[in-house]
Design an enzyme around this catalytic site. Structure first.
Site, PDB file in Angstrom:
ATOM      1  N   HIS A  75       0.861  -1.197   0.000  1.00  0.00           N
ATOM      2  CA  HIS A  75       0.000   0.000   0.000  1.00  0.00           C
ATOM      3  C   HIS A  75       0.888   1.234   0.000  1.00  0.00           C
ATOM      4  O   HIS A  75       1.301   1.740   1.033  1.00  0.00           O
ATOM      5  CB  HIS A  75      -0.914  -0.029   1.244  1.00  0.00           C
ATOM      6  N   HIS A 129       1.254   4.816  -2.383  1.00  0.00           N
ATOM      7  CA  HIS A 129       0.889   5.699  -3.498  1.00  0.00           C
ATOM      8  C   HIS A 129       2.177   6.363  -3.955  1.00  0.00           C
ATOM      9  O   HIS A 129       2.806   7.097  -3.180  1.00  0.00           O
ATOM     10  CB  HIS A 129      -0.114   6.761  -3.030  1.00  0.00           C
ATOM     11  N   HIS A 165      -9.621   1.029  -1.297  1.00  0.00           N
ATOM     12  CA  HIS A 165      -9.571   1.620   0.035  1.00  0.00           C
ATOM     13  C   HIS A 165     -10.990   1.523   0.602  1.00  0.00           C
ATOM     14  O   HIS A 165     -11.954   1.956  -0.050  1.00  0.00           O
ATOM     15  CB  HIS A 165      -9.187   3.097  -0.044  1.00  0.00           C
ATOM     16  N   GLU A 187     -11.394   3.221   5.880  1.00  0.00           N
ATOM     17  CA  GLU A 187     -10.380   4.134   6.452  1.00  0.00           C
ATOM     18  C   GLU A 187     -11.147   5.186   7.249  1.00  0.00           C
ATOM     19  O   GLU A 187     -11.003   5.297   8.455  1.00  0.00           O
ATOM     20  CB  GLU A 187      -9.545   4.766   5.323  1.00  0.00           C
ATOM     21  N   ASP A 204       1.753   3.931   2.875  1.00  0.00           N
ATOM     22  CA  ASP A 204       0.694   4.756   2.288  1.00  0.00           C
ATOM     23  C   ASP A 204       1.275   5.940   1.490  1.00  0.00           C
ATOM     24  O   ASP A 204       1.462   5.829   0.294  1.00  0.00           O
ATOM     25  CB  ASP A 204      -0.281   5.223   3.373  1.00  0.00           C
ATOM     26  N   ASP A 205       1.564   7.040   2.179  1.00  0.00           N
ATOM     27  CA  ASP A 205       2.143   8.239   1.545  1.00  0.00           C
ATOM     28  C   ASP A 205       3.316   8.700   2.417  1.00  0.00           C
ATOM     29  O   ASP A 205       3.201   9.673   3.167  1.00  0.00           O
ATOM     30  CB  ASP A 205       1.075   9.339   1.461  1.00  0.00           C
TER      31      ASP A 205
HETATM   32  N1  HPA Z   1      -6.655   7.366   1.385  1.00  0.00           N
HETATM   33  C1  HPA Z   1      -7.370   7.676   0.300  1.00  0.00           C
HETATM   34  N2  HPA Z   1      -6.826   8.160  -0.793  1.00  0.00           N
HETATM   35  C2  HPA Z   1      -5.508   8.346  -0.830  1.00  0.00           C
HETATM   36  C3  HPA Z   1      -4.712   8.032   0.251  1.00  0.00           C
HETATM   37  C4  HPA Z   1      -5.316   7.508   1.419  1.00  0.00           C
HETATM   38  O1  HPA Z   1      -4.686   7.194   2.446  1.00  0.00           O
HETATM   39  N3  HPA Z   1      -3.444   8.337  -0.114  1.00  0.00           N
HETATM   40  C5  HPA Z   1      -3.474   8.798  -1.376  1.00  0.00           C
HETATM   41  N4  HPA Z   1      -4.734   8.806  -1.820  1.00  0.00           N
HETATM   42 ZN    ZN Z   2      -3.805   4.763   0.575  1.00  0.00          ZN
END
Ligand code: HPA
Ligand code: ZN
Length: 341
Positions: free
Chosen positions: A23, A25, A202, A205, A283-284
Protein backbone atom coordinates in the site's frame (compact mmCIF):
# COMPACT_ATOMS: atom_id res chain seq x y z
CA UNK A 1 9.43 -6.92 25.29
CA UNK A 2 8.50 -10.45 24.23
CA UNK A 3 11.29 -12.05 22.22
CA UNK A 4 13.69 -9.07 22.28
CA UNK A 5 16.28 -7.78 24.73
CA UNK A 6 15.47 -4.13 23.96
CA UNK A 7 13.60 -1.79 21.64
CA UNK A 8 16.83 -1.37 19.68
CA UNK A 9 17.07 -5.13 19.20
CA UNK A 10 13.49 -5.21 17.95
CA UNK A 11 14.16 -2.32 15.54
CA UNK A 12 17.24 -4.12 14.18
CA UNK A 13 15.21 -7.30 13.73
CA UNK A 14 12.54 -5.36 11.80
CA UNK A 15 15.12 -3.54 9.68
CA UNK A 16 16.64 -6.75 8.35
CA UNK A 17 13.38 -8.61 7.88
CA UNK A 18 12.52 -9.27 4.21
CA UNK A 19 9.19 -7.58 3.50
CA UNK A 20 6.75 -6.56 0.80
CA UNK A 21 4.98 -3.22 0.66
CA UNK A 22 1.41 -3.48 -0.64
CA UNK A 23 0.00 0.00 0.00
CA UNK A 24 2.13 2.78 -1.40
CA UNK A 25 0.89 5.70 -3.50
CA UNK A 26 3.87 6.65 -5.63
CA UNK A 27 2.75 10.31 -5.66
CA UNK A 28 2.74 10.15 -1.85
CA UNK A 29 6.46 9.38 -1.89
CA UNK A 30 7.23 12.84 -3.32
CA UNK A 31 9.56 14.34 -0.70
CA UNK A 32 9.53 18.14 -0.28
CA UNK A 33 13.12 18.36 -1.60
CA UNK A 34 12.13 16.65 -4.84
CA UNK A 35 8.94 18.72 -5.02
CA UNK A 36 11.12 21.83 -4.97
CA UNK A 37 13.66 20.57 -7.49
CA UNK A 38 10.99 19.39 -9.93
CA UNK A 39 9.13 22.69 -9.57
CA UNK A 40 12.34 24.45 -10.63
CA UNK A 41 13.13 22.01 -13.42
CA UNK A 42 9.62 22.34 -14.86
CA UNK A 43 8.99 26.03 -14.16
CA UNK A 44 6.02 25.24 -11.93
CA UNK A 45 5.35 27.70 -9.11
CA UNK A 46 4.68 26.41 -5.61
CA UNK A 47 2.76 28.27 -2.92
CA UNK A 48 5.48 27.27 -0.44
CA UNK A 49 8.68 29.30 0.00
CA UNK A 50 10.93 26.47 1.06
CA UNK A 51 11.12 22.86 2.17
CA UNK A 52 10.48 23.76 5.81
CA UNK A 53 7.25 25.57 4.84
CA UNK A 54 6.10 22.48 2.96
CA UNK A 55 6.78 20.22 5.93
CA UNK A 56 5.03 22.65 8.27
CA UNK A 57 1.89 22.41 6.12
CA UNK A 58 1.71 18.64 6.73
CA UNK A 59 -0.53 18.94 9.76
CA UNK A 60 -3.77 17.17 8.90
CA UNK A 61 -6.99 16.61 10.82
CA UNK A 62 -8.58 14.20 8.35
CA UNK A 63 -8.18 12.54 4.95
CA UNK A 64 -9.49 15.51 2.95
CA UNK A 65 -7.01 17.91 4.58
CA UNK A 66 -4.23 15.67 3.33
CA UNK A 67 -5.70 15.10 -0.13
CA UNK A 68 -5.94 18.86 -0.76
CA UNK A 69 -2.16 19.16 -0.27
CA UNK A 70 -1.39 15.84 -2.01
CA UNK A 71 -3.07 16.95 -5.26
CA UNK A 72 -1.28 20.32 -5.04
CA UNK A 73 2.09 18.59 -4.58
CA UNK A 74 1.73 16.28 -7.56
CA UNK A 75 1.37 19.29 -9.88
CA UNK A 76 5.18 19.37 -10.23
CA UNK A 77 5.15 15.97 -11.99
CA UNK A 78 5.04 16.47 -15.76
CA UNK A 79 7.53 14.44 -17.77
CA UNK A 80 8.31 10.75 -18.12
CA UNK A 81 11.64 11.52 -16.43
CA UNK A 82 9.81 13.08 -13.43
CA UNK A 83 7.86 9.86 -12.86
CA UNK A 84 11.05 7.82 -13.33
CA UNK A 85 12.94 9.95 -10.79
CA UNK A 86 10.06 9.82 -8.29
CA UNK A 87 9.81 6.03 -8.52
CA UNK A 88 13.57 5.50 -8.39
CA UNK A 89 13.79 7.60 -5.21
CA UNK A 90 11.09 5.43 -3.62
CA UNK A 91 12.85 2.21 -4.70
CA UNK A 92 16.09 3.47 -3.12
CA UNK A 93 14.26 4.01 0.20
CA UNK A 94 12.49 0.68 -0.06
CA UNK A 95 15.76 -1.16 -0.72
CA UNK A 96 17.23 0.37 2.44
CA UNK A 97 14.20 -0.91 4.37
CA UNK A 98 14.58 -4.52 3.24
CA UNK A 99 11.60 -4.34 0.86
CA UNK A 100 11.90 -7.17 -1.67
CA UNK A 101 8.58 -6.67 -3.45
CA UNK A 102 6.31 -3.66 -3.88
CA UNK A 103 2.80 -3.20 -5.24
CA UNK A 104 2.59 0.45 -6.21
CA UNK A 105 -0.54 2.59 -6.62
CA UNK A 106 -0.66 5.47 -9.04
CA UNK A 107 -3.40 8.04 -9.63
CA UNK A 108 -3.49 8.74 -13.41
CA UNK A 109 -6.47 11.09 -13.13
CA UNK A 110 -4.38 13.40 -10.92
CA UNK A 111 -2.11 13.85 -13.93
CA UNK A 112 -4.22 13.47 -17.08
CA UNK A 113 -6.61 16.12 -15.70
CA UNK A 114 -3.61 18.53 -15.83
CA UNK A 115 -2.80 17.60 -19.42
CA UNK A 116 0.02 15.16 -18.62
CA UNK A 117 -0.07 12.24 -21.09
CA UNK A 118 -0.96 8.87 -19.58
CA UNK A 119 2.15 7.46 -21.30
CA UNK A 120 4.45 9.81 -19.33
CA UNK A 121 3.02 8.52 -16.06
CA UNK A 122 3.03 4.78 -16.74
CA UNK A 123 6.19 4.93 -18.87
CA UNK A 124 8.31 6.65 -16.22
CA UNK A 125 7.07 4.48 -13.37
CA UNK A 126 7.47 1.26 -15.37
CA UNK A 127 11.00 2.16 -16.52
CA UNK A 128 12.05 2.68 -12.89
CA UNK A 129 10.39 -0.60 -11.86
CA UNK A 130 12.23 -2.47 -14.60
CA UNK A 131 15.52 -1.13 -13.17
CA UNK A 132 14.36 -2.12 -9.67
CA UNK A 133 13.80 -5.68 -10.91
CA UNK A 134 17.44 -5.78 -11.98
CA UNK A 135 18.33 -4.78 -8.38
CA UNK A 136 16.28 -7.66 -6.96
CA UNK A 137 13.09 -5.77 -6.12
CA UNK A 138 10.01 -7.13 -7.87
CA UNK A 139 6.84 -5.12 -8.34
CA UNK A 140 3.26 -4.88 -9.52
CA UNK A 141 1.52 -1.70 -10.64
CA UNK A 142 -2.03 -0.89 -9.52
CA UNK A 143 -3.97 1.92 -11.19
CA UNK A 144 -6.34 3.72 -8.81
CA UNK A 145 -9.55 5.51 -9.71
CA UNK A 146 -10.23 8.74 -7.83
CA UNK A 147 -13.57 8.15 -6.11
CA UNK A 148 -14.49 11.84 -5.79
CA UNK A 149 -14.73 11.88 -9.62
CA UNK A 150 -17.50 10.20 -11.64
CA UNK A 151 -17.67 6.59 -12.75
CA UNK A 152 -17.65 7.87 -16.36
CA UNK A 153 -14.31 9.51 -15.67
CA UNK A 154 -13.01 6.19 -14.26
CA UNK A 155 -14.29 4.38 -17.38
CA UNK A 156 -12.45 6.87 -19.63
CA UNK A 157 -9.30 6.28 -17.58
CA UNK A 158 -9.64 2.52 -18.04
CA UNK A 159 -10.03 3.16 -21.79
CA UNK A 160 -6.79 5.15 -21.77
CA UNK A 161 -5.04 2.37 -19.86
CA UNK A 162 -5.92 -0.35 -22.38
CA UNK A 163 -2.70 -0.04 -24.45
CA UNK A 164 -0.68 -0.25 -21.21
CA UNK A 165 -2.42 -3.25 -19.64
CA UNK A 166 0.68 -5.46 -19.93
CA UNK A 167 2.25 -3.08 -17.38
CA UNK A 168 -0.78 -2.84 -15.06
CA UNK A 169 -1.69 -5.71 -12.76
CA UNK A 170 -4.72 -4.37 -10.95
CA UNK A 171 -7.06 -1.50 -10.23
CA UNK A 172 -7.83 0.24 -6.94
CA UNK A 173 -10.05 2.95 -5.51
CA UNK A 174 -8.74 5.89 -3.50
CA UNK A 175 -9.27 9.58 -2.60
CA UNK A 176 -12.17 11.00 -0.53
CA UNK A 177 -14.00 7.99 0.90
CA UNK A 178 -17.06 9.29 2.73
CA UNK A 179 -19.89 10.06 0.30
CA UNK A 180 -18.25 7.98 -2.46
CA UNK A 181 -19.14 4.33 -1.72
CA UNK A 182 -17.70 1.45 -3.73
CA UNK A 183 -21.08 0.78 -5.41
CA UNK A 184 -20.65 4.08 -7.30
CA UNK A 185 -17.97 2.22 -9.32
CA UNK A 186 -19.70 -1.16 -9.77
CA UNK A 187 -19.62 -1.11 -13.59
CA UNK A 188 -16.01 0.00 -14.10
CA UNK A 189 -14.73 -2.59 -11.62
CA UNK A 190 -16.81 -5.32 -13.33
CA UNK A 191 -15.12 -4.33 -16.58
CA UNK A 192 -11.68 -4.39 -14.94
CA UNK A 193 -12.39 -7.87 -13.57
CA UNK A 194 -13.42 -9.04 -17.05
CA UNK A 195 -10.08 -7.71 -18.34
CA UNK A 196 -8.33 -10.02 -15.85
CA UNK A 197 -7.14 -7.24 -13.53
CA UNK A 198 -6.80 -7.75 -9.78
CA UNK A 199 -9.18 -5.67 -7.67
CA UNK A 200 -8.39 -3.70 -4.51
CA UNK A 201 -10.13 -0.76 -2.85
CA UNK A 202 -9.57 1.62 0.03
CA UNK A 203 -12.43 0.84 2.41
CA UNK A 204 -13.09 1.49 6.07
CA UNK A 205 -10.38 4.13 6.45
CA UNK A 206 -12.94 6.85 7.27
CA UNK A 207 -15.96 5.18 5.67
CA UNK A 208 -18.36 2.87 7.58
CA UNK A 209 -18.33 -0.95 7.63
CA UNK A 210 -21.02 -0.89 4.93
CA UNK A 211 -18.40 0.41 2.46
CA UNK A 212 -16.21 -2.61 3.27
CA UNK A 213 -19.20 -4.92 2.63
CA UNK A 214 -19.67 -3.18 -0.72
CA UNK A 215 -15.98 -3.60 -1.58
CA UNK A 216 -16.45 -7.35 -0.99
CA UNK A 217 -19.90 -7.88 -2.51
CA UNK A 218 -20.01 -5.33 -5.31
CA UNK A 219 -16.38 -4.82 -6.35
CA UNK A 220 -15.32 -8.38 -5.37
CA UNK A 221 -11.96 -7.21 -4.08
CA UNK A 222 -8.89 -9.42 -3.86
CA UNK A 223 -7.54 -7.28 -1.00
CA UNK A 224 -8.76 -4.43 1.23
CA UNK A 225 -6.76 -1.23 1.70
CA UNK A 226 -6.90 0.00 5.33
CA UNK A 227 -10.09 -1.76 6.52
CA UNK A 228 -9.80 -0.36 10.06
CA UNK A 229 -13.53 0.20 10.51
CA UNK A 230 -14.33 -3.43 9.58
CA UNK A 231 -13.60 -4.14 13.25
CA UNK A 232 -16.88 -2.43 14.17
CA UNK A 233 -18.83 -5.32 12.61
CA UNK A 234 -18.17 -8.86 13.87
CA UNK A 235 -19.98 -10.49 10.93
CA UNK A 236 -17.81 -8.49 8.53
CA UNK A 237 -14.63 -9.57 10.33
CA UNK A 238 -15.85 -13.18 10.06
CA UNK A 239 -16.40 -12.77 6.33
CA UNK A 240 -12.93 -11.26 5.70
CA UNK A 241 -11.28 -13.99 7.80
CA UNK A 242 -13.19 -16.77 6.04
CA UNK A 243 -12.22 -15.39 2.62
CA UNK A 244 -8.61 -15.08 3.77
CA UNK A 245 -8.39 -11.51 2.46
CA UNK A 246 -5.43 -9.33 3.36
CA UNK A 247 -5.73 -5.85 4.88
CA UNK A 248 -3.07 -3.29 3.96
CA UNK A 249 -2.82 -1.33 7.20
CA UNK A 250 -0.93 1.98 7.42
CA UNK A 251 -0.12 2.94 11.03
CA UNK A 252 1.60 6.34 10.57
CA UNK A 253 -1.02 7.35 8.00
CA UNK A 254 -3.76 6.45 10.48
CA UNK A 255 -2.06 8.59 13.09
CA UNK A 256 -1.44 11.61 10.82
CA UNK A 257 -5.00 11.53 9.39
CA UNK A 258 -6.54 11.09 12.86
CA UNK A 259 -8.03 7.67 12.02
CA UNK A 260 -6.51 6.70 15.39
CA UNK A 261 -5.97 9.11 18.26
CA UNK A 262 -2.79 7.50 19.41
CA UNK A 263 -0.65 4.63 18.04
CA UNK A 264 -1.04 2.88 21.41
CA UNK A 265 -4.71 2.48 20.45
CA UNK A 266 -3.99 1.27 16.95
CA UNK A 267 -6.12 -1.82 16.08
CA UNK A 268 -3.26 -3.78 14.44
CA UNK A 269 -2.88 -6.30 17.29
CA UNK A 270 -6.66 -6.72 17.52
CA UNK A 271 -6.75 -7.40 13.78
CA UNK A 272 -4.14 -10.15 14.10
CA UNK A 273 -5.88 -11.61 17.15
CA UNK A 274 -9.15 -11.73 15.18
CA UNK A 275 -7.42 -13.81 12.51
CA UNK A 276 -7.26 -11.00 9.93
CA UNK A 277 -4.27 -11.06 7.60
CA UNK A 278 -2.97 -7.58 8.38
CA UNK A 279 0.16 -6.06 6.85
CA UNK A 280 2.15 -2.89 7.60
CA UNK A 281 2.58 -0.23 4.90
CA UNK A 282 3.55 3.41 4.50
CA UNK A 283 0.69 4.76 2.29
CA UNK A 284 2.14 8.24 1.54
CA UNK A 285 5.51 8.18 3.32
CA UNK A 286 6.67 11.68 2.33
CA UNK A 287 3.54 13.11 3.97
CA UNK A 288 3.08 10.82 6.97
CA UNK A 289 6.54 10.76 8.46
CA UNK A 290 8.04 7.44 7.51
CA UNK A 291 8.68 4.58 5.13
CA UNK A 292 7.79 0.99 5.85
CA UNK A 293 10.39 0.28 8.54
CA UNK A 294 9.46 3.46 10.40
CA UNK A 295 5.84 2.28 10.33
CA UNK A 296 6.81 -1.15 11.65
CA UNK A 297 9.01 0.26 14.40
CA UNK A 298 6.52 2.94 15.52
CA UNK A 299 3.62 0.50 15.80
CA UNK A 300 5.80 -2.22 17.33
CA UNK A 301 6.96 0.22 20.03
CA UNK A 302 3.46 1.59 20.66
CA UNK A 303 1.82 -1.85 20.93
CA UNK A 304 4.88 -3.73 22.21
CA UNK A 305 4.57 -6.20 19.36
CA UNK A 306 6.12 -9.62 19.88
CA UNK A 307 8.62 -11.33 17.64
CA UNK A 308 5.89 -13.71 16.46
CA UNK A 309 3.54 -10.85 15.61
CA UNK A 310 6.26 -9.06 13.64
CA UNK A 311 7.13 -12.21 11.71
CA UNK A 312 3.42 -12.78 10.99
CA UNK A 313 3.10 -9.25 9.60
CA UNK A 314 6.09 -9.78 7.30
CA UNK A 315 4.78 -13.18 6.17
CA UNK A 316 1.36 -11.66 5.48
CA UNK A 317 2.98 -9.04 3.25
CA UNK A 318 4.07 -11.80 0.87
CA UNK A 319 1.08 -14.14 1.18
CA UNK A 320 -1.18 -11.12 0.59
CA UNK A 321 0.79 -10.03 -2.48
CA UNK A 322 0.01 -10.79 -6.11
CA UNK A 323 3.21 -12.82 -6.48
CA UNK A 324 2.87 -16.46 -7.55
CA UNK A 325 2.90 -19.04 -4.76
CA UNK A 326 6.39 -20.18 -5.81
CA UNK A 327 7.68 -16.60 -5.50
CA UNK A 328 5.90 -16.19 -2.16
CA UNK A 329 7.47 -19.42 -0.88
CA UNK A 330 10.96 -18.14 -1.71
CA UNK A 331 10.36 -14.95 0.30
CA UNK A 332 8.78 -16.82 3.22
CA UNK A 333 11.89 -19.00 3.39
CA UNK A 334 14.04 -15.84 3.52
CA UNK A 335 11.92 -14.56 6.43
CA UNK A 336 12.32 -17.89 8.26
CA UNK A 337 16.04 -17.76 7.69
CA UNK A 338 16.32 -14.19 9.09
CA UNK A 339 14.08 -15.09 12.05
CA UNK A 340 16.19 -18.17 12.81
CA UNK A 341 19.16 -15.80 13.22
N1 HPA B 1 -6.66 7.37 1.39
C1 HPA B 1 -7.37 7.68 0.30
N2 HPA B 1 -6.83 8.16 -0.79
C2 HPA B 1 -5.51 8.35 -0.83
C3 HPA B 1 -4.71 8.03 0.25
C4 HPA B 1 -5.32 7.51 1.42
O1 HPA B 1 -4.69 7.19 2.45
N3 HPA B 1 -3.44 8.34 -0.11
C5 HPA B 1 -3.47 8.80 -1.38
N4 HPA B 1 -4.73 8.81 -1.82
ZN1 ZN C 1 -3.81 4.76 0.58
Amino acid sequence: MTGFASREARAAFIAGLPKAELHLHIEGSLEPEMMFSLAQRNGVSLVFENVEAIRAAYDFSNLQDFLDIYYQGMAVLLTEQDFFDLTTAYIDRAATDGVRHVEIFFDPQGHTARGVPFANVVGGIARALAEAEARGISSRLIMCFLRHLSEDDAQATLDEALPFLPLIHGVGLDSSEVGHPPEKFARVFARARDLGLKIVAHAGEEGPPDYVWQALDVLQVDRIDHGNRALEDAALVGRIVSEGLTLTVCPLSNLKLCVVEDLARHPLRRMLAAGLRATVNSDDPAYFGGYVNANFIAVADALDLTRDEIVTLARNSFTGSFLTSAEQARHLAAIDSWAAG
